[in-house]
Motif scaffolding. Structure first.
Motif, short mmCIF file in Angstrom:
data_model
loop_
_atom_site.label_atom_id
_atom_site.label_comp_id
_atom_site.label_asym_id
_atom_site.label_seq_id
_atom_site.Cartn_x
_atom_site.Cartn_y
_atom_site.Cartn_z
N ALA A 61 4.17 -19.47 -4.80
CA ALA A 61 3.00 -18.67 -5.18
C ALA A 61 3.43 -17.30 -5.70
N ALA A 62 4.45 -16.71 -5.08
CA ALA A 62 4.95 -15.42 -5.55
C ALA A 62 5.59 -15.56 -6.93
N GLN A 63 6.32 -16.66 -7.14
CA GLN A 63 6.90 -16.92 -8.45
C GLN A 63 5.81 -17.00 -9.53
N ALA A 64 4.73 -17.69 -9.19
CA ALA A 64 3.62 -17.83 -10.15
C ALA A 64 3.00 -16.48 -10.47
N ALA A 65 2.90 -15.62 -9.46
CA ALA A 65 2.34 -14.29 -9.68
C ALA A 65 3.23 -13.47 -10.61
N VAL A 66 4.54 -13.57 -10.41
CA VAL A 66 5.47 -12.84 -11.27
C VAL A 66 5.42 -13.39 -12.69
N ARG A 67 5.31 -14.70 -12.81
CA ARG A 67 5.24 -15.31 -14.14
C ARG A 67 3.99 -14.84 -14.89
N THR A 68 2.90 -14.68 -14.15
CA THR A 68 1.67 -14.14 -14.75
C THR A 68 1.90 -12.71 -15.22
N LEU A 69 2.64 -11.96 -14.44
CA LEU A 69 2.95 -10.57 -14.78
C LEU A 69 3.75 -10.49 -16.08
N MET A 70 4.50 -11.55 -16.37
CA MET A 70 5.39 -11.54 -17.53
C MET A 70 4.73 -12.02 -18.82
N LYS A 71 3.51 -12.50 -18.74
CA LYS A 71 2.89 -13.13 -19.91
C LYS A 71 2.68 -12.16 -21.08
N ASP A 72 2.52 -10.87 -20.79
CA ASP A 72 2.36 -9.90 -21.87
C ASP A 72 3.51 -8.92 -21.94
N ALA A 73 4.65 -9.29 -21.32
CA ALA A 73 5.82 -8.41 -21.34
C ALA A 73 6.52 -8.48 -22.68
N ASP A 74 7.15 -7.40 -23.07
CA ASP A 74 7.99 -7.38 -24.27
C ASP A 74 9.42 -7.79 -23.95
N VAL A 75 9.89 -7.42 -22.77
CA VAL A 75 11.28 -7.68 -22.38
C VAL A 75 11.30 -8.14 -20.92
N VAL A 76 12.08 -9.18 -20.64
CA VAL A 76 12.44 -9.55 -19.28
C VAL A 76 13.96 -9.50 -19.20
N ILE A 77 14.49 -8.82 -18.19
CA ILE A 77 15.94 -8.68 -18.05
C ILE A 77 16.33 -8.98 -16.61
N HIS A 78 17.45 -9.69 -16.43
CA HIS A 78 17.94 -9.96 -15.07
C HIS A 78 19.46 -9.98 -15.09
N ASN A 79 20.05 -9.88 -13.90
CA ASN A 79 21.51 -10.00 -13.77
C ASN A 79 21.89 -10.98 -12.67
N PHE A 80 21.08 -12.02 -12.49
CA PHE A 80 21.41 -13.08 -11.55
C PHE A 80 22.47 -14.00 -12.16
N ILE A 84 22.14 -10.89 -18.12
CA ILE A 84 23.43 -10.24 -17.88
C ILE A 84 24.15 -10.98 -16.77
N ASN A 85 25.41 -11.35 -17.01
CA ASN A 85 26.20 -11.95 -15.94
C ASN A 85 27.62 -11.41 -15.98
N GLY A 86 28.43 -11.84 -15.03
CA GLY A 86 29.76 -11.28 -14.92
C GLY A 86 30.74 -11.78 -15.95
N PHE A 87 30.81 -13.12 -16.09
CA PHE A 87 31.90 -13.71 -16.87
C PHE A 87 31.43 -14.59 -18.02
N GLY A 88 30.14 -14.66 -18.30
CA GLY A 88 29.64 -15.56 -19.32
C GLY A 88 29.12 -16.85 -18.71
N LYS A 89 28.47 -17.66 -19.53
CA LYS A 89 27.80 -18.85 -19.02
C LYS A 89 28.69 -20.09 -19.01
N ASP A 90 29.87 -20.02 -19.62
CA ASP A 90 30.80 -21.14 -19.63
C ASP A 90 32.16 -20.67 -19.11
N GLY A 91 33.05 -21.64 -18.91
CA GLY A 91 34.40 -21.29 -18.47
C GLY A 91 34.55 -21.39 -16.96
N PRO A 92 35.80 -21.31 -16.47
CA PRO A 92 36.07 -21.53 -15.05
C PRO A 92 35.45 -20.51 -14.11
N LEU A 93 35.09 -19.32 -14.61
CA LEU A 93 34.52 -18.28 -13.75
C LEU A 93 33.02 -18.09 -13.96
#
Length: 402
Positions: free
Chosen positions: A82-101, A128-137
């Motif tokens: 339910a909290a995820q759904a609330a956040v997704r609603t918050l994002m419907k009119d956003a210009d930018v979403v950014i994360h570093n997970f 944003i991530n540490g080492f990229g989305k592919d590769g051993p790290l």
């Protein structure tokens, strides 16, 4: 059509949703907030760990404040559907979403790029991530010191062959500035396009740091043909010189500046010495030069040496401690450091935004918010009712600051 904006707040009207911890995304979005964007920081109900790290006042650390000024805080349990759904609603009119997970986390939360951009095609999604989305790290945890080591930066800082760290979170901040520029570029592209289409942006700390180092630190790794001689790192000419009552940094670069140094040392004959007559020779013999300069400058006081350097037009300054640095007459003349009163943290210092538009510079934003200070406001704006918010709070799906 390009929107009108004030010269101090060019991003006014841009809405940014940040889901992150620590520095990279937080600093990037704070700079967006400094330029007028509305930044909503979505935190766990326990808060960003950076809130508790280092020097603190009333439960908010200086580092958290210095990366989160001017934002709104929404605290939710992102593992709750339910909290995820609330956040997704918050994002419907956003210009930018950014994360570093780590890669894949946002998809598992139902907040991935494809999912959100289906709801909002104009969205700019920044990962944003540490080492990229592919590769051993790709899925390995990353912190600043790890990226310093992997990128080769610790080798550049080596002293006597032992690697050394830059004693600042340089990789985090370089990545933040990279993300900041990428976001404004994506906003510009979207503004110019007919369909106002957003896009997905990937940034890794490792890539940002290698790009940052490349101009000077990787000079010997640039040319691939045989027979090209290796040169010392240009930063090897940096060192701290000790005088009678302190320490000084001197950076002579041109032939004329080095001639001035030799005159100050009382050794004008070195001006025509073939070992030191040009840049290549000076870099090659920098060890000998260092010994000559250290011995000669040790006889001066700070005042005497700074006066002589000024007369010879040689760049140099006292090595200041942090308190002296922010109260230096040059800093105060430009009003680079502001002071603010905060009801939670008390009196604060902040550096003014470092960019002027048409000669006008905005002030730094309001202090960083208490955890969950804007949860009710933002969720109600997204369409949740007061009863829903009270129920979510009672069920500990969200946190609302008192």
């Amino acid at each position: 059509m390009i929107k009108e904006f004030s010269l101090q707040k060019p991003l006014e009207g841009v809405k940014v949703i940040e889901l992150s911890t620590m520095i990279t995304a937080s600093l990037a979005t704070m700079m967006l907030a400094d330029q007028g964007a509305e930044v909503i920081k979505v935190e766990a109900i326990t808060g960003d760990p950076l809130r508790l790290l280092g020097t603190s006042s009333n439960g908010i650390s200086a580092m958290f404040n210095n990366c989160n000024r001017g934002k709104k805080s929404v605290a939710v349990d992102l593992k709750d559907n339910a909290a995820q759904a609330a956040v997704r609603t918050l994002m419907k009119d956003a210009d930018v979403v950014i994360h570093n997970f780590r890669p894949g986390v946002m998809d598992r939360l139902g907040l991935g790029s494809e999912q959100l951009r289906t709801d909002n095609p104009s969205l700019i999604f920044v990962e944003i991530n540490g080492f990229g989305k592919d590769g051993p790290l790709a899925n390995a945890p990353a912190y600043d010191s790890v990226i310093q080591a992997l990128s080769g930066l610790t080798a550049v800082q080596s002293d006597g062959g032992r690697p050394g760290f830059m004693k600042t979170l340089l990789c985090d901040k370089v990545t933040a500035y990279t993300a900041w520029q990428a976001i404004t570029a994506a906003l510009y592209v979207r503004e110019r396009s007919e369909d106002q289409q957003g896009q997905h942006i990937d940034i890794s700390m490792l890539h940002a740091m290698l790009a940052f180092m490349w101009p000077d630190c990787m000079a010997n790794e640039t040319f691939l043909d045989d027979g090209i001689p290796k040169s010392p790192n240009i930063a090897d000419v940096f060192w701290v010189t000790t005088v009678q009552d302190g320490h000084i940094s001197i950076m002579a670069a041109t032939d004329d500046q080095w001639a001035g140094v030799f005159r100050i040392l009382g050794k004008p004959e070195l001006i025509d010495d073939p070992r030191y007559a040009d840049l290549y020779g000076r870099v090659k013999h920098i060890g000998e030069l260092r010994e000559i300069m250290n011995a000669g400058f040790a006889k001066f006081t700070l005042k005497e040496l700074l006066a002589r350097l000024k007369d010879e037009d040689v760049p140099g300054t006292e090595c200041l401690d942090r308190e002296k640095a922010i109260t230096h007459p040059q800093v105060t003349a430009l009003e680079l450091v502001e002071e603010h009163a905060c009801s939670v943290m008390g009196n604060l210092r902040a550096v003014a935004p470092p960019i002027s538009f048409e000669g006008k510079r905005g002030l730094s934003g309001l202090p960083a918010p208490k955890l969950g200070l804007h949860t009710r406001e933002c969720l109600m704006t997204a369409g949740l009712s007061e009863d829903q918010i009270k129920a979510f709070e009672a069920e500990k799906r969200i946190f609302v600051a008192s």
